[in-house]
Write a protein that holds these residues in place. Structure first.
Motif, PDB file in Angstrom:
ATOM      1  N   CYS A  37      12.216   0.138  43.928  1.00 50.20           N
ATOM      2  CA  CYS A  37      11.215  -0.298  42.910  1.00 50.20           C
ATOM      3  C   CYS A  37       9.706  -0.374  43.591  1.00 50.20           C
ATOM      4  CB  CYS A  37      11.431  -1.937  43.132  1.00 50.20           C
ATOM      5  SG  CYS A  37      13.244  -2.380  42.687  1.00 50.20           S
ATOM      6  N   PRO A  38       8.770  -0.269  42.756  1.00 50.68           N
ATOM      7  CA  PRO A  38       7.101  -0.355  43.132  1.00 50.68           C
ATOM      8  C   PRO A  38       7.042  -1.398  44.311  1.00 50.68           C
ATOM      9  CG  PRO A  38       7.237  -0.250  40.894  1.00 50.68           C
ATOM     10  CD  PRO A  38       8.904  -0.606  41.505  1.00 50.68           C
ATOM     11  N   TRP A  39       7.412  -2.446  44.088  1.00 50.54           N
ATOM     12  CA  TRP A  39       7.338  -3.659  45.376  1.00 50.54           C
ATOM     13  C   TRP A  39       7.946  -3.283  46.706  1.00 50.54           C
ATOM     14  CZ3 TRP A  39       9.198  -7.630  41.636  1.00 50.54           C
ATOM     15  CH2 TRP A  39      10.530  -7.625  41.482  1.00 50.54           C
ATOM     16  N   ASP A  40       8.713  -2.258  46.755  1.00 57.98           N
ATOM     17  CA  ASP A  40       9.206  -1.613  47.987  1.00 57.98           C
ATOM     18  C   ASP A  40       8.700  -0.335  48.520  1.00 57.98           C
ATOM     19  OD1 ASP A  40      11.088  -3.800  48.355  1.00 57.98           O
ATOM     20  OD2 ASP A  40      12.505  -2.823  46.772  1.00 57.98           O
ATOM     21  N   VAL A  41       7.710   0.145  47.856  1.00 54.91           N
ATOM     22  CA  VAL A  41       7.249   1.398  48.043  1.00 54.91           C
ATOM     23  C   VAL A  41       6.203   1.191  49.290  1.00 54.91           C
ATOM     24  CG1 VAL A  41       6.047   3.501  47.334  1.00 54.91           C
ATOM     25  CG2 VAL A  41       8.154   2.779  46.026  1.00 54.91           C
ATOM     26  N   ALA A  42       6.065   2.048  50.012  1.00 55.41           N
ATOM     27  CA  ALA A  42       4.838   1.727  50.980  1.00 55.41           C
ATOM     28  C   ALA A  42       3.465   1.699  50.525  1.00 55.41           C
ATOM     29  CB  ALA A  42       4.805   3.191  52.004  1.00 55.41           C
ATOM     30  N   GLU A  43       3.243   2.592  49.312  1.00 58.04           N
ATOM     31  CA  GLU A  43       1.742   2.317  48.752  1.00 58.04           C
ATOM     32  C   GLU A  43       1.635   0.937  48.294  1.00 58.04           C
ATOM     33  OE1 GLU A  43       0.415   5.457  46.319  1.00 58.04           O
ATOM     34  OE2 GLU A  43       1.570   6.987  47.403  1.00 58.04           O
ATOM     35  N   PHE A  44       2.707   0.293  47.814  1.00 62.51           N
ATOM     36  CA  PHE A  44       2.371  -1.213  47.532  1.00 62.51           C
ATOM     37  C   PHE A  44       2.901  -2.126  48.284  1.00 62.51           C
ATOM     38  CE2 PHE A  44       2.845   2.093  44.011  1.00 62.51           C
ATOM     39  CZ  PHE A  44       1.534   1.773  43.403  1.00 62.51           C
ATOM     40  N   GLY A  45       2.839  -1.971  49.881  1.00 59.19           N
ATOM     41  CA  GLY A  45       3.129  -2.901  50.747  1.00 59.19           C
ATOM     42  C   GLY A  45       4.633  -2.909  51.172  1.00 59.19           C
ATOM     43  N   GLY A  46       5.441  -1.967  50.595  1.00 56.54           N
ATOM     44  CA  GLY A  46       6.676  -1.974  51.032  1.00 56.54           C
ATOM     45  C   GLY A  46       7.117  -0.994  52.278  1.00 56.54           C
ATOM     46  N   ALA A  47       8.061  -0.593  52.549  1.00 56.57           N
ATOM     47  CA  ALA A  47       8.446   0.183  53.540  1.00 56.57           C
ATOM     48  C   ALA A  47       8.934   1.355  53.433  1.00 56.57           C
ATOM     49  CB  ALA A  47       9.567  -0.590  54.678  1.00 56.57           C
ATOM     50  N   SER A  48       9.075   1.864  52.183  1.00 59.27           N
ATOM     51  CA  SER A  48       9.624   3.019  51.743  1.00 59.27           C
ATOM     52  C   SER A  48       9.038   3.940  51.035  1.00 59.27           C
ATOM     53  CB  SER A  48      11.102   2.658  50.719  1.00 59.27           C
ATOM     54  OG  SER A  48      12.038   1.826  51.206  1.00 59.27           O
ATOM     55  N   PRO A  49       9.027   5.418  51.114  1.00 61.14           N
ATOM     56  CA  PRO A  49       8.324   6.472  50.570  1.00 61.14           C
ATOM     57  C   PRO A  49       8.419   6.497  49.050  1.00 61.14           C
ATOM     58  CG  PRO A  49      10.103   7.422  51.724  1.00 61.14           C
ATOM     59  CD  PRO A  49      10.254   5.921  52.271  1.00 61.14           C
ATOM     60  N   TYR A  50       7.556   6.983  48.334  1.00 58.83           N
ATOM     61  CA  TYR A  50       8.120   6.974  46.741  1.00 58.83           C
ATOM     62  C   TYR A  50       8.563   8.379  46.692  1.00 58.83           C
ATOM     63  CZ  TYR A  50       7.431   8.344  41.944  1.00 58.83           C
ATOM     64  OH  TYR A  50       7.391   8.749  40.786  1.00 58.83           O
ATOM     65  N   PHE A  51       9.715   8.551  46.058  1.00 55.97           N
ATOM     66  CA  PHE A  51      10.100   9.911  45.708  1.00 55.97           C
ATOM     67  C   PHE A  51      10.937   9.947  44.084  1.00 55.97           C
ATOM     68  CE2 PHE A  51      13.092   7.379  48.077  1.00 55.97           C
ATOM     69  CZ  PHE A  51      14.482   7.450  47.280  1.00 55.97           C
ATOM     70  N   ASP A  52      10.607  11.065  43.159  1.00 58.06           N
ATOM     71  CA  ASP A  52      11.182  10.652  42.118  1.00 58.06           C
ATOM     72  C   ASP A  52      12.711  11.287  41.838  1.00 58.06           C
ATOM     73  OD1 ASP A  52      11.216  13.946  41.349  1.00 58.06           O
ATOM     74  OD2 ASP A  52       9.056  13.571  41.958  1.00 58.06           O
ATOM     75  N   LEU A  53      12.979  11.556  40.749  1.00 57.75           N
ATOM     76  CA  LEU A  53      14.585  12.053  40.380  1.00 57.75           C
ATOM     77  C   LEU A  53      14.953  13.259  40.907  1.00 57.75           C
ATOM     78  CD1 LEU A  53      16.981  10.734  38.831  1.00 57.75           C
ATOM     79  CD2 LEU A  53      16.288  11.963  36.695  1.00 57.75           C
ATOM     80  N   LEU A  54      13.708  14.173  40.868  1.00 57.02           N
ATOM     81  CA  LEU A  54      13.860  15.578  41.411  1.00 57.02           C
ATOM     82  C   LEU A  54      13.837  15.924  42.706  1.00 57.02           C
ATOM     83  CD1 LEU A  54      12.335  17.694  38.372  1.00 57.02           C
ATOM     84  CD2 LEU A  54      14.839  16.782  38.668  1.00 57.02           C
ATOM     85  N   GLN A  55      13.495  14.586  43.634  1.00 58.08           N
ATOM     86  CA  GLN A  55      13.207  14.791  45.149  1.00 58.08           C
ATOM     87  C   GLN A  55      14.549  14.378  45.763  1.00 58.08           C
ATOM     88  OE1 GLN A  55       9.348  12.902  44.827  1.00 58.08           O
ATOM     89  NE2 GLN A  55       8.827  14.774  46.301  1.00 58.08           N
ATOM     90  N   ALA A  56      14.888  15.077  46.854  1.00 57.51           N
ATOM     91  CA  ALA A  56      15.956  14.356  47.609  1.00 57.51           C
ATOM     92  C   ALA A  56      15.443  13.031  48.262  1.00 57.51           C
ATOM     93  CB  ALA A  56      16.393  15.389  48.679  1.00 57.51           C
ATOM     94  N   THR A  57      16.513  12.461  48.599  1.00 59.54           N
ATOM     95  CA  THR A  57      15.905  11.050  49.343  1.00 59.54           C
ATOM     96  C   THR A  57      15.911  11.369  50.700  1.00 59.54           C
ATOM     97  OG1 THR A  57      18.010   9.738  48.074  1.00 59.54           O
ATOM     98  CG2 THR A  57      17.080   8.869  49.972  1.00 59.54           C
ATOM     99  N   PRO A  58      14.413  10.951  51.353  1.00 59.43           N
ATOM    100  CA  PRO A  58      14.258  11.229  52.409  1.00 59.43           C
ATOM    101  C   PRO A  58      15.219  10.805  53.562  1.00 59.43           C
ATOM    102  CG  PRO A  58      12.382  10.439  51.218  1.00 59.43           C
ATOM    103  CD  PRO A  58      13.544  10.231  50.547  1.00 59.43           C
ATOM    104  N   ALA A  59      15.201  11.417  54.691  1.00 58.60           N
ATOM    105  CA  ALA A  59      16.299  11.094  55.618  1.00 58.60           C
ATOM    106  C   ALA A  59      16.053   9.612  56.325  1.00 58.60           C
ATOM    107  CB  ALA A  59      16.476  12.102  56.824  1.00 58.60           C
TER     108      ALA A  59
END
Length: 239
Positions: A123-145
């Motif tokens: 979710c956006p609130w969990d993404v690093a750009e919005f104060g979270g700890a996870s990177p953003y990735f879309d449907l066609l990108q692999a989940t970061p290790a």
């Protein structure tokens, strides 16, 4: 004039294939998700101000959702009454179409809820750009290790109203114009639910649009499986 049955489903399947491809490409090639989320994010307070607002969190996310569930249960009851009806009238001539609505009320949220639970997207609130700890990735990108699953795709909240897309078929094929109007209203309503979640930082735009895509695909399948398209011809043959 309404389309013949095979053509009806072929055109819708083609539309789903084209829109699905377009969604995947657009949100992979652009920053549209991030740019729209940034519009609702306050970088001073490091929060989404609408996240816990009464209007979005309580009035819409709780109260309105409860009312949509009540409406769905009412449609299930109506479908059961139609199945048992022996009197001529709306119920007896719309058994399968009402069944399509009732089944969609169950299957659409259940399917999207399962996809939501299994997804890696955050979710956006969990993404690093919005104060979270996870990177953003879309449907066609692999989940970061090393990144745990976000379980936030597609938008489950949208499905609390997107099952209503099944109302599109309630008067088809007798009233095709009415069906188009209902479809537009149902899509607008469901998109509005997703927009509220975007304001809260709960979902990206792509989550909303994919939820609508999956909902329409399910409704189309249920409509076909119920034999709802044949009901008007069968009803006419009984007269």
């Amino acid at each position: 004039m309404p389309m013949h049955r095979p053509a009806l489903y072929r055109w819708h399947l083609l539309g789903l294939a084209l829109t699905g491809g377009a969604l995947a490409i657009v949100f992979h090639a652009t920053r549209l998700d991030l740019d729209l989320a940034a519009h609702w994010y306050d970088r001073t307070s490091h929060t989404f101000p609408w996240r816990d607002a009464w209007l979005t969190h309580y009035a819409v996310h709780r109260i309105l959702k409860s009312l949509e569930i009540v409406a769905g249960i009412a449609m299930c009851v109506l479908a059961i009454l139609a199945a048992r009806s022996t009197q001529p009238g709306f119920l007896s001539t719309h058994r399968r179409r009402l069944a399509c609505v009732a089944i969609s009320f169950i299957v659409v949220p259940a399917t999207i809820g399962l996809l939501h639970h299994l997804s890696a997207t955050h979710c956006p609130w969990d993404v690093a750009e919005f104060g979270g700890a996870s990177p953003y990735f879309d449907l066609l990108q692999a989940t970061p290790a090393g990144v745990p699953p976000g379980r936030c795709f597609p938008s489950a909240f949208v499905s609390s109203g997107s099952w209503m897309l099944s109302f599109t078929w309630l008067w088809y094929p007798e009233r095709p114009r009415r069906c188009v109007c209902i479809a537009l209203l149902a899509f607008a309503w469901s998109f509005g639910l997703g927009w509220i979640q975007q304001m809260r930082g709960a979902h990206f735009l792509s989550h909303t649009l994919w939820s609508l895509w999956v909902s329409w695909a399910i409704v189309l399948f249920v409509h076909y499986a119920c034999g709802a398209r044949r009901e008007a011809e069968l009803a006419a043959g009984r007269k």
